[in-house]
Design a protein around this motif. Structure first.
Motif, PDB file in Angstrom:
ATOM      1  N   ALA A 106       1.085  -1.441  -0.215  1.00  0.00           N
ATOM      2  CA  ALA A 106      -0.082  -0.030  -0.015  1.00  0.00           C
ATOM      3  C   ALA A 106       0.438   1.271  -0.204  1.00  0.00           C
ATOM      4  O   ALA A 106       0.411   1.877  -0.347  1.00  0.00           O
ATOM      5  N   SER A 107       2.117   1.277   1.059  1.00  0.00           N
ATOM      6  CA  SER A 107       2.920   2.723   0.340  1.00  0.00           C
ATOM      7  C   SER A 107       3.233   2.876  -0.853  1.00  0.00           C
ATOM      8  O   SER A 107       3.175   3.945  -1.104  1.00  0.00           O
ATOM      9  N   VAL A 108       4.313   1.076  -0.845  1.00  0.00           N
ATOM     10  CA  VAL A 108       4.425   1.553  -2.257  1.00  0.00           C
ATOM     11  C   VAL A 108       3.359   2.163  -3.664  1.00  0.00           C
ATOM     12  O   VAL A 108       3.708   3.341  -4.544  1.00  0.00           O
ATOM     13  N   ASP A 109       2.335   1.567  -3.546  1.00  0.00           N
ATOM     14  CA  ASP A 109       1.451   2.452  -4.562  1.00  0.00           C
ATOM     15  C   ASP A 109       0.812   3.862  -4.214  1.00  0.00           C
ATOM     16  O   ASP A 109       0.826   4.470  -4.794  1.00  0.00           O
ATOM     17  N   ILE A 158      12.704   9.108  -8.482  1.00  0.00           N
ATOM     18  CA  ILE A 158      13.219  10.266  -7.929  1.00  0.00           C
ATOM     19  C   ILE A 158      11.935  10.938  -7.327  1.00  0.00           C
ATOM     20  O   ILE A 158      11.895  11.077  -5.776  1.00  0.00           O
ATOM     21  N   MET A 159      10.979  10.568  -8.316  1.00  0.00           N
ATOM     22  CA  MET A 159      10.058  11.329  -8.026  1.00  0.00           C
ATOM     23  C   MET A 159       9.437  10.722  -6.532  1.00  0.00           C
ATOM     24  O   MET A 159       8.338  10.914  -5.426  1.00  0.00           O
ATOM     25  N   VAL A 160       9.466   9.272  -6.968  1.00  0.00           N
ATOM     26  CA  VAL A 160       8.615   7.633  -6.144  1.00  0.00           C
ATOM     27  C   VAL A 160       9.649   8.367  -4.560  1.00  0.00           C
ATOM     28  O   VAL A 160       8.580   8.328  -3.251  1.00  0.00           O
ATOM     29  N   ALA A 161      11.079   8.091  -4.834  1.00  0.00           N
ATOM     30  CA  ALA A 161      11.426   8.122  -3.599  1.00  0.00           C
ATOM     31  C   ALA A 161      11.177   9.218  -3.072  1.00  0.00           C
ATOM     32  O   ALA A 161      11.346   9.509  -1.726  1.00  0.00           O
ATOM     33  N   ILE A 216       3.115   6.268  -5.782  1.00  0.00           N
ATOM     34  CA  ILE A 216       3.098   6.322  -7.046  1.00  0.00           C
ATOM     35  C   ILE A 216       1.896   6.939  -7.450  1.00  0.00           C
ATOM     36  O   ILE A 216       1.971   7.887  -8.022  1.00  0.00           O
ATOM     37  N   GLU A 217       0.851   6.864  -6.722  1.00  0.00           N
ATOM     38  CA  GLU A 217      -0.441   7.245  -7.334  1.00  0.00           C
ATOM     39  C   GLU A 217      -0.366   8.533  -6.823  1.00  0.00           C
ATOM     40  O   GLU A 217      -1.412   9.888  -6.985  1.00  0.00           O
ATOM     41  N   SER A 218       0.103   9.455  -5.272  1.00  0.00           N
ATOM     42  CA  SER A 218       0.370  11.086  -4.756  1.00  0.00           C
ATOM     43  C   SER A 218       1.211  11.508  -5.702  1.00  0.00           C
ATOM     44  O   SER A 218       0.909  12.365  -5.100  1.00  0.00           O
ATOM     45  N   ARG A 219       1.739  10.877  -6.449  1.00  0.00           N
ATOM     46  CA  ARG A 219       2.814  12.358  -7.049  1.00  0.00           C
ATOM     47  C   ARG A 219       2.110  12.793  -8.006  1.00  0.00           C
ATOM     48  O   ARG A 219       1.383  11.853  -8.887  1.00  0.00           O
ATOM     49  N   PHE A 220       2.221  13.941  -7.851  1.00  0.00           N
ATOM     50  CA  PHE A 220       1.235  14.922  -8.905  1.00  0.00           C
ATOM     51  C   PHE A 220       2.449  15.928  -9.077  1.00  0.00           C
ATOM     52  O   PHE A 220       3.732  16.307  -8.508  1.00  0.00           O
ATOM     53  N   SER A 221       2.350  17.240 -10.691  1.00  0.00           N
ATOM     54  CA  SER A 221       2.975  18.237 -10.237  1.00  0.00           C
ATOM     55  C   SER A 221       2.654  19.308  -9.585  1.00  0.00           C
ATOM     56  O   SER A 221       2.004  19.871  -9.484  1.00  0.00           O
ATOM     57  N   CYS A 222       3.392  19.550  -9.006  1.00  0.00           N
ATOM     58  CA  CYS A 222       3.972  20.119  -7.741  1.00  0.00           C
ATOM     59  C   CYS A 222       3.530  21.450  -7.842  1.00  0.00           C
ATOM     60  O   CYS A 222       4.617  21.786  -7.996  1.00  0.00           O
ATOM     61  N   ARG A 223       2.785  22.724  -7.941  1.00  0.00           N
ATOM     62  CA  ARG A 223       2.936  23.939  -8.418  1.00  0.00           C
ATOM     63  C   ARG A 223       3.357  25.226  -7.416  1.00  0.00           C
ATOM     64  O   ARG A 223       3.400  26.137  -7.652  1.00  0.00           O
TER      65      ARG A 223
END
Length: 244
Positions: free
Chosen positions: A16-19, A175-178, A22-29
């Motif tokens: 669940a943490s791995v998922d 990088i983004m997932v880490a 990935i799923e909470s990655r977004f283009s933060c502005r």
């Protein structure tokens, strides 16, 4: 640093943490400029990311990390160039992309998704079609790294083939997932490409390298309205063909 964990026997217990990473990655502005990210944390992220695969293990990526005055002075240089092009569009030829990130001619369904993305963001920010000054100002937010305290630039050597771009893309995703695993957010940015002639001398990248993209890294401003913008994704059935 040598690899100490036996890769083939490592068990990932918390799927669940791995998922979620990935799923909470977004283009933060919008980031918290006054909440720094330590060099130790950045080095940890890069150390994890370097396990990305690459053809024949040639590891094509180069990373330039900008913080403090190095970050700020680059922003000033590129914002100045960006303003000059806005005032005199004929100067755009002086800042041509050195890497064809986007196609010369857009076709469906890609152009449709691009338009949905652009007008979705502008609509959220109250920017109407034709409001060029406001669009310019929002686009320029890229060049201050959306206030993130850390900027990254990614390059590869020009002599390498297109497969190296795929390899570097996997490295960037790592990088983004880490970063998410450490409570950080990111925004990968193709916007820097058109100002490669400004960026590369600033970061000390040789002419033998091509700038692929930049990235903002830091802690998200959770109160910023722009960070409520999340792009949709096509269903698995749209891009998958099952055989056999």
């Amino acid at each position: 640093m040598s690899q100490t964990r036996p890769q083939v026997t490592t068990v990932v217990n918390d799927r669940a943490s791995v998922d979620a990473a990935i799923e909470s990655r977004f283009s933060c502005r919008a980031f918290l400029r006054d909440k720094p990210v330590s060099r130790e944390t950045i080095e940890e992220i890069l150390s994890v990311a370097r396990r990305a695969p690459s053809g024949t293990n040639h590891q094509p990526w180069n990373v330039y990390v900008l913080m403090g005055e190095a970050r700020d002075s680059l922003s000033r240089k590129v914002c100045e160039a960006h303003d000059k092009v806005f005032a005199d569009p004929s100067l755009a030829e002086s800042y041509r992309e050195n890497f064809d990130y986007y196609p010369e001619k857009w076709v469906s369904p890609y152009i449709d998704r691009r338009r949905e993305n652009g007008w979705g963001l502008y609509g959220l920010l109250g920017i109407q079609k034709g409001e060029k000054a406001k669009m310019h100002a929002q686009h320029q937010r890229n060049y201050v790294f959306f206030d993130a305290p850390v900027g990254l630039m990614f390059t590869v050597d020009k002599v390498l083939g297109r497969g190296s771009l795929m390899d570097t893309g996997m490295f960037i995703q790592n990088i983004m997932v880490a970063a998410r695993a450490r409570g950080l957010h990111t925004c990968p940015q193709a916007a820097w490409d058109e100002f490669a002639t400004v960026v590369k001398p600033h970061i000390g990248a040789p002419d033998t390298q091509v700038l692929l993209c930049g990235m903002s890294l830091g802690y998200a401003d959770e109160t910023a309205h722009v960070n409520t913008f999340h792009t949709p994704r096509e269903g698995v059935e749209t891009f998958t063909r099952w055989l056999g």
